[in-house]
Design an enzyme around this catalytic site. Structure first.
Site, PDB file in Angstrom:
ATOM      1  N   THR A 117      -6.349  27.470  88.299  1.00  0.00           N
ATOM      2  CA  THR A 117      -7.345  28.529  88.137  1.00  0.00           C
ATOM      3  C   THR A 117      -8.718  28.124  88.659  1.00  0.00           C
ATOM      4  O   THR A 117      -9.075  26.937  88.624  1.00  0.00           O
ATOM      5  CB  THR A 117      -7.475  28.860  86.632  1.00  0.00           C
ATOM      6  OG1 THR A 117      -8.621  29.689  86.426  1.00  0.00           O
ATOM      7  CG2 THR A 117      -7.659  27.610  85.783  1.00  0.00           C
ATOM      8  N   TYR A 142      -9.574  25.951  78.277  1.00  0.00           N
ATOM      9  CA  TYR A 142      -8.566  26.472  79.204  1.00  0.00           C
ATOM     10  C   TYR A 142      -8.744  25.840  80.591  1.00  0.00           C
ATOM     11  O   TYR A 142      -7.800  25.271  81.158  1.00  0.00           O
ATOM     12  CB  TYR A 142      -8.674  28.003  79.282  1.00  0.00           C
ATOM     13  CG  TYR A 142      -7.894  28.584  80.433  1.00  0.00           C
ATOM     14  CD1 TYR A 142      -6.512  28.497  80.471  1.00  0.00           C
ATOM     15  CD2 TYR A 142      -8.549  29.188  81.515  1.00  0.00           C
ATOM     16  CE1 TYR A 142      -5.791  28.993  81.546  1.00  0.00           C
ATOM     17  CE2 TYR A 142      -7.839  29.697  82.585  1.00  0.00           C
ATOM     18  CZ  TYR A 142      -6.462  29.594  82.601  1.00  0.00           C
ATOM     19  OH  TYR A 142      -5.752  30.080  83.671  1.00  0.00           O
TER      20      TYR A 142
END
Ligand code: UDP
Length: 336
Positions: A117, A142
């Protein structure tokens, strides 16, 4: 037929990757614990239920199918949830990746594709397009866990020689235009599906998180990329590795930044509905602008996104008007 184990194949990006794998003549084997995925999304190959941290179950499935490659999507991908419970996020995203990578190497898979990501860059790219050399500075557990998962794969490669592609996505959007699969999260937190639900009258006004950013219209800028273009990049990465290409880290985005207000305007144009939106506080951890320099994926993988923003929203709208409500009802009743 070459076999590819797809962890998280019942989820949003994973199920679209399965669609593209099947179209390209490969067999996608979905491995998913259905914690956020949907059984109905597994339509392009066999399904095996299991958790990415369950070494024994993974060994059983890998020994049964002997996949030639693994695509690893299964993750805890909710940024806010990662802030509330970082240990759980690390356990799934880091521990799970280590476990899947070990088992993949053990069973002789020779290519491993990781869903990573742009959250690994945090705020460090707010000055312009992000390249893979932009500093790593995740703002959330995350983002941290995904960067650590990338490192685990680099270590696995040094140990066993298993080649890997670590693909850093920007904002996945859209759906299969044939309406077989699409985006359905419970609870939903993403901008485009929320705007479309507001357009449908299924929820109240949309909140715009921050109208005082240093951007042309004051709202945050993101790089939206069609989920099927992302899926194509996974096939390109897989074939690159199978052809003997080197491991790589690559950004996947269009290079085009779009503000929250521009998304709302495009949703209005596609749906013909008025989308009531209210200015609201900034969301914690949200950078002002994130958009990709994806030239490495263009150069090395010969990958170019084909869909415009208007297609992404039109395909998402078609999905929201057909199956999404049904899938969501089923997910909700299973959760309650
Ligand atoms: N956003 C918003 N209202 C919402 C949801 C999102 O203004 O109800 C904004 C969010 O602050 C970000 C952009 O829309 O700037 C995209 O957010 P999303 O959650 O879709 O993806 P993210 O970029 O966080 O991965």
């Amino acid at each position: 037929m070459k076999r590819v184990l797809v962890t998280g194949g019942a989820g949003y990006v994973g199920s679209h990757a399965c669609l593209k794998l099947a179209e390209a003549g490969y067999m996608p084997i979905t491995y998913d614990n259905l914690s956020t995925g949907h059984r109905e999304f597994v339509r392009f190959g066999p399904f095996e239920e299991g958790d990415v941290r369950d070494r024994q179950r993974l060994a059983e499935v890998m020994n049964c199918y002997r996949p030639e490659a693994v695509m690893h999507f299964a993750a805890q991908a909710d940024v806010a949830a990662s802030m509330r419970n970082p240990e759980e996020t690390l356990g799934i995203n880091l521990g799970g990746t280590a476990c899947v990578a070990d088992m993949a190497a053990e069973c002789g898979a020779d290519a491993f594709i990781l869903s990573s990501t742009c959250a690994v860059y945090g705020n460090s790219g707010s000055g312009g397009a992000l390249t893979e050399e932009t500093s790593i500075a995740p703002e959330s557990p995350y983002g941290e866990s995904k960067y650590m998962a990338e490192c685990v794969l680099a270590a696995q490669e040094s140990k066993t020689g298993m080649r890997t592609a670590r693909l850093r996505y920007f904002n996945a959007a859209g759906a299969d235009p044939e309406g077989r699969i699409g985006e359905s999260h419970y609870p939903e937190t993403h901008l485009i599906p929320l705007a479309l639900k507001t357009a449908q009258g299924r929820r109240g006004p949309l909140k715009i998180f921050g109208t005082d950013y240093d951007t042309p219209d004051g709202t945050a800028i993101r790089d939206y990329v069609h989920v099927l273009d992302l899926a194509d990049a996974h096939i390109a990465a897989l074939e690159h590795l199978w052809a003997g290409g080197q491991s790589l880290v690559a950004n996947l985005g269009t290079g085009q930044g779009t503000s929250v207000r521009e998304i709302i305007q495009t949703c209005h144009e596609v749906t013909g509905e008025r989308i009531l939106a209210l200015a609201s506080e900034r969301r914690r951890g949200d950078p002002a602008a994130l958009y990709a320099d994806a030239s490495r994926a263009f150069d090395v993988l010969n990958w170019k996104p084909r869909h415009e923003l208007i297609d992404m929203i039109a395909h998402a709208w078609a999905w929201h008007n057909t199956h999404e409500a049904q899938i969501l009802r089923e997910t909700r009743s299973a959760a309650e």
